[in-house]
Design a protein around this motif. Structure first.
Motif, PDB file in Angstrom:
ATOM      1  N   SER A 100      27.880  37.079  61.500  1.00 46.43           N
ATOM      2  CA  SER A 100      27.832  38.457  61.974  1.00 46.43           C
ATOM      3  C   SER A 100      28.150  38.467  63.471  1.00 46.43           C
ATOM      4  O   SER A 100      27.996  37.443  64.149  1.00 46.43           O
ATOM      5  N   PRO A 101      28.625  39.586  64.031  1.00 44.49           N
ATOM      6  CA  PRO A 101      28.997  39.623  65.449  1.00 44.49           C
ATOM      7  C   PRO A 101      27.896  39.155  66.393  1.00 44.49           C
ATOM      8  O   PRO A 101      28.179  38.542  67.418  1.00 44.49           O
ATOM      9  N   ASP A 102      26.627  39.431  66.037  1.00 48.27           N
ATOM     10  CA  ASP A 102      25.533  39.004  66.904  1.00 48.27           C
ATOM     11  C   ASP A 102      25.038  37.598  66.593  1.00 48.27           C
ATOM     12  O   ASP A 102      24.108  37.105  67.236  1.00 48.27           O
ATOM     13  N   GLY A 103      25.661  36.924  65.614  1.00 51.01           N
ATOM     14  CA  GLY A 103      25.321  35.547  65.297  1.00 51.01           C
ATOM     15  C   GLY A 103      24.049  35.358  64.507  1.00 51.01           C
ATOM     16  O   GLY A 103      23.665  34.221  64.211  1.00 51.01           O
ATOM     17  N   LEU A 145      34.003  39.608  55.305  1.00 50.52           N
ATOM     18  CA  LEU A 145      34.059  40.031  56.701  1.00 50.52           C
ATOM     19  C   LEU A 145      32.818  40.845  57.026  1.00 50.52           C
ATOM     20  O   LEU A 145      32.449  41.748  56.286  1.00 50.52           O
ATOM     21  N   TRP A 146      32.170  40.529  58.148  1.00 51.25           N
ATOM     22  CA  TRP A 146      31.084  41.368  58.642  1.00 51.25           C
ATOM     23  C   TRP A 146      31.704  42.560  59.349  1.00 51.25           C
ATOM     24  O   TRP A 146      32.396  42.403  60.362  1.00 51.25           O
ATOM     25  N   VAL A 147      31.486  43.760  58.845  1.00 49.50           N
ATOM     26  CA  VAL A 147      32.036  44.949  59.495  1.00 49.50           C
ATOM     27  C   VAL A 147      31.122  45.441  60.616  1.00 49.50           C
ATOM     28  O   VAL A 147      31.531  46.244  61.448  1.00 49.50           O
ATOM     29  N   ASP A 148      29.878  44.972  60.620  1.00 47.52           N
ATOM     30  CA  ASP A 148      28.966  45.165  61.740  1.00 47.52           C
ATOM     31  C   ASP A 148      27.923  44.072  61.615  1.00 47.52           C
ATOM     32  O   ASP A 148      28.142  43.092  60.901  1.00 47.52           O
ATOM     33  N   HIS A 151      26.345  44.622  57.615  1.00 52.15           N
ATOM     34  CA  HIS A 151      27.095  44.915  56.397  1.00 52.15           C
ATOM     35  C   HIS A 151      28.253  43.936  56.217  1.00 52.15           C
ATOM     36  O   HIS A 151      29.033  43.706  57.147  1.00 52.15           O
ATOM     37  N   LEU A 152      28.333  43.411  55.000  1.00 56.16           N
ATOM     38  CA  LEU A 152      29.364  42.443  54.636  1.00 56.16           C
ATOM     39  C   LEU A 152      30.368  43.113  53.722  1.00 56.16           C
ATOM     40  O   LEU A 152      29.998  43.862  52.811  1.00 56.16           O
ATOM     41  N   PHE A 153      31.648  42.869  53.966  1.00 55.04           N
ATOM     42  CA  PHE A 153      32.719  43.461  53.172  1.00 55.04           C
ATOM     43  C   PHE A 153      33.542  42.374  52.508  1.00 55.04           C
ATOM     44  O   PHE A 153      33.777  41.306  53.066  1.00 55.04           O
ATOM     45  N   GLY A 154      33.997  42.642  51.268  1.00 54.58           N
ATOM     46  CA  GLY A 154      34.888  41.725  50.571  1.00 54.58           C
ATOM     47  C   GLY A 154      35.718  42.470  49.547  1.00 54.58           C
ATOM     48  O   GLY A 154      35.585  43.684  49.365  1.00 54.58           O
ATOM     49  N   LEU A 155      36.586  41.734  48.864  1.00 56.73           N
ATOM     50  CA  LEU A 155      37.451  42.317  47.852  1.00 56.73           C
ATOM     51  C   LEU A 155      37.009  41.883  46.464  1.00 56.73           C
ATOM     52  O   LEU A 155      36.511  40.773  46.264  1.00 56.73           O
ATOM     53  N   ALA A 157      37.429  40.524  42.830  1.00 58.61           N
ATOM     54  CA  ALA A 157      38.335  39.607  42.152  1.00 58.61           C
ATOM     55  C   ALA A 157      39.045  40.324  41.012  1.00 58.61           C
ATOM     56  O   ALA A 157      38.430  41.081  40.257  1.00 58.61           O
ATOM     57  N   GLY A 158      40.338  40.107  40.909  1.00 61.05           N
ATOM     58  CA  GLY A 158      41.105  40.729  39.845  1.00 61.05           C
ATOM     59  C   GLY A 158      41.552  42.128  40.154  1.00 61.05           C
ATOM     60  O   GLY A 158      42.312  42.732  39.399  1.00 61.05           O
ATOM     61  N   GLY A 159      41.078  42.678  41.273  1.00 61.37           N
ATOM     62  CA  GLY A 159      41.455  44.031  41.647  1.00 61.37           C
ATOM     63  C   GLY A 159      42.618  44.024  42.623  1.00 61.37           C
ATOM     64  O   GLY A 159      43.181  42.986  42.959  1.00 61.37           O
ATOM     65  N   SER A 160      42.960  45.200  43.084  1.00 59.35           N
ATOM     66  CA  SER A 160      44.017  45.333  44.072  1.00 59.35           C
ATOM     67  C   SER A 160      43.412  45.273  45.465  1.00 59.35           C
ATOM     68  O   SER A 160      42.195  45.170  45.633  1.00 59.35           O
ATOM     69  N   ASP A 161      44.282  45.349  46.498  1.00 57.90           N
ATOM     70  CA  ASP A 161      43.779  45.373  47.867  1.00 57.90           C
ATOM     71  C   ASP A 161      43.032  46.665  48.174  1.00 57.90           C
ATOM     72  O   ASP A 161      42.435  46.803  49.234  1.00 57.90           O
ATOM     73  N   GLY A 162      43.056  47.629  47.273  1.00 55.91           N
ATOM     74  CA  GLY A 162      42.303  48.859  47.446  1.00 55.91           C
ATOM     75  C   GLY A 162      41.000  48.865  46.694  1.00 55.91           C
ATOM     76  O   GLY A 162      40.392  49.922  46.507  1.00 55.91           O
ATOM     77  N   ASP A 163      40.538  47.693  46.252  1.00 56.22           N
ATOM     78  CA  ASP A 163      39.325  47.585  45.447  1.00 56.22           C
ATOM     79  C   ASP A 163      38.365  46.628  46.147  1.00 56.22           C
ATOM     80  O   ASP A 163      38.500  45.402  46.045  1.00 56.22           O
ATOM     81  N   GLY A 164      37.399  47.186  46.887  1.00 54.78           N
ATOM     82  CA  GLY A 164      36.517  46.343  47.669  1.00 54.78           C
ATOM     83  C   GLY A 164      35.049  46.605  47.403  1.00 54.78           C
ATOM     84  O   GLY A 164      34.682  47.451  46.586  1.00 54.78           O
ATOM     85  N   TRP A 165      34.202  45.831  48.089  1.00 56.83           N
ATOM     86  CA  TRP A 165      32.761  46.020  47.993  1.00 56.83           C
ATOM     87  C   TRP A 165      32.146  45.931  49.386  1.00 56.83           C
ATOM     88  O   TRP A 165      32.700  45.313  50.301  1.00 56.83           O
ATOM     89  N   LEU A 166      30.985  46.557  49.544  1.00 57.96           N
ATOM     90  CA  LEU A 166      30.227  46.541  50.786  1.00 57.96           C
ATOM     91  C   LEU A 166      28.787  46.217  50.441  1.00 57.96           C
ATOM     92  O   LEU A 166      28.223  46.786  49.503  1.00 57.96           O
ATOM     93  N   TRP A 167      28.171  45.318  51.211  1.00 59.13           N
ATOM     94  CA  TRP A 167      26.837  44.846  50.868  1.00 59.13           C
ATOM     95  C   TRP A 167      25.990  44.724  52.124  1.00 59.13           C
ATOM     96  O   TRP A 167      26.373  44.069  53.082  1.00 59.13           O
ATOM     97  N   GLU A 168      24.848  45.380  52.110  1.00 56.42           N
ATOM     98  CA  GLU A 168      23.813  45.159  53.107  1.00 56.42           C
ATOM     99  C   GLU A 168      22.742  44.309  52.443  1.00 56.42           C
ATOM    100  O   GLU A 168      22.109  44.753  51.478  1.00 56.42           O
ATOM    101  N   PRO A 169      22.543  43.057  52.887  1.00 49.81           N
ATOM    102  CA  PRO A 169      21.572  42.177  52.239  1.00 49.81           C
ATOM    103  C   PRO A 169      20.217  42.854  52.077  1.00 49.81           C
ATOM    104  O   PRO A 169      19.700  43.489  52.995  1.00 49.81           O
ATOM    105  N   GLY A 170      19.665  42.717  50.881  1.00 45.46           N
ATOM    106  CA  GLY A 170      18.412  43.381  50.551  1.00 45.46           C
ATOM    107  C   GLY A 170      18.619  44.638  49.753  1.00 45.46           C
ATOM    108  O   GLY A 170      17.657  45.217  49.244  1.00 45.46           O
ATOM    109  N   LYS A 171      19.884  45.072  49.638  1.00 41.82           N
ATOM    110  CA  LYS A 171      20.215  46.252  48.853  1.00 41.82           C
ATOM    111  C   LYS A 171      21.298  45.898  47.842  1.00 41.82           C
ATOM    112  O   LYS A 171      21.864  44.812  47.874  1.00 41.82           O
TER     113      LYS A 171
END
Length: 312
Positions: A100-103, A145-148, A151-155, A157-171
């Motif tokens: 993450s940006p703050d390490g 990728l950490w977007v902040d 929150h972690l962002f990724g794509l 699998a098997g989807g297009s570049d317009g198919d992603g996920w966002l995850w805040e650990p614990g949720k």
């Protein structure tokens, strides 16, 4: 980012008046960072505190790589007890971690068994030592990728570049449109993120790199700008500094540098290529030669080190 490494998606950033991510700690390491090649390193444990950088080091005889971290508050190097997936000799960049940006948080992928093909995303809080996983309900591509700072962002699998996920650990993770992810960082967008593997943008000249392309993130209409001299993109610091590997054209040595640029927005007029103006006066050496080339950085902490001269 360019080359064969990365997710293959350009993220459009959020509002321009968002603040840059603030470091969560002071830094106590000196620039340029001298990686302790060949040294016997201690174990850092589950909660060493925020890390400024993590290198992935191949093990003798193969298998999963070893993760070596640099503790931001002490400047101490050590080994991280994280179970990385096995190295892929055909594409070693497929095994990667993200800070993450703050390490404070590290994300990596875990292969539950030698025969498992699905990699499980894992996040560890380096202050509390707590580890987070989640039942995604869908496959994910390697790398994230950490977007902040949270929150972690990724794509998907098997989807297009317009198919992603966002995850805040614990949720629970959520499905998202990658082009609408509010990235807190800079006005720079990249062709593919994150380039956490070896430098992949070399030219045919063993002492040079090809040109790195970046985009103005405030518009999807402008063409890319060229950034000569960088082999890849390892991070974005603030709104005007790129972090990446560079090859010395005189001897071919590979180092990590911070390239500061100044350009009007948008970078380029439609249908016209341009070049971001960088020169030796706007380049800072961040990691000396001899360090492993598979590395990820806490961009806010490296930015703080650049501002303070490497020690506070």
């Amino acid at each position: 980012m360019v080359g064969t490494v990365g997710t293959g998606v350009g993220l459009r950033l959020g509002d321009r008046d968002r603040p840059d991510p603030a470091p969560a700690t002071t830094v106590a390491f000196t620039l340029p960072i001298q990686y302790p090649a060949g040294a016997a390193l201690p174990e850092l444990g589950d909660s060493p505190g925020p890390l400024a950088a993590v290198w992935l080091v191949p093990r003798e005889g193969g298998g999963s790589p070893e993760a070596v971290g640099l503790v931001a508050r002490t400047g101490k190097f050590g080994k991280l007890p994280i179970p990385l997936s096995h190295d892929d000799p055909e594409a070693p960049q497929n095994v990667r971690v993200a800070l993450s940006p703050d390490g404070r948080r590290i994300a990596y992928t875990f292969q539950p068994g030698a025969q498992d093909v699905v990699l499980q995303p894992v996040v560890r809080d380096l202050v509390s030592g707590q580890t987070y996983t989640s039942a995604f309900g869908f496959g994910t591509r390697v790398g994230a990728l950490w977007v902040d700072n949270t929150h972690l962002f990724g794509l998907v699998a098997g989807g297009s570049d317009g198919d992603g996920w966002l995850w805040e650990p614990g949720k629970a993770p959520t499905r998202v449109n990658p082009y609408r992810v509010p990235y807190t960082g800079s006005d720079v967008a990249v062709a593919s993120w994150p380039a956490l593997g070896p430098p992949t943008n070399y030219s045919d000249d063993p002492k040079a790199c090809s040109t790195l392309n970046v985009y103005d993130a405030t518009t999807l209409d402008s063409p890319p700008a060229d950034v000569p001299g960088l082999c890849n993109l390892l991070g974005v610091i603030g709104s005007d500094t790129l972090l990446g590997h560079r090859k010395d054209p005189t001897n071919g040595e590979v180092t990590v540098v911070a390239e500061e640029f100044h350009a009007a927005t948008p970078f380029c007029r439609p249908m016209m290529r341009c070049e971001l103006p960088v020169d030796d006066a706007h380049r800072r050496l961040v990691v000396a030669s001899g360090a492993p080339e598979r590395v990820t950085f806490a961009s806010a902490l490296i930015g703080q080190a650049l501002r303070t001269g490497g020690r506070s």
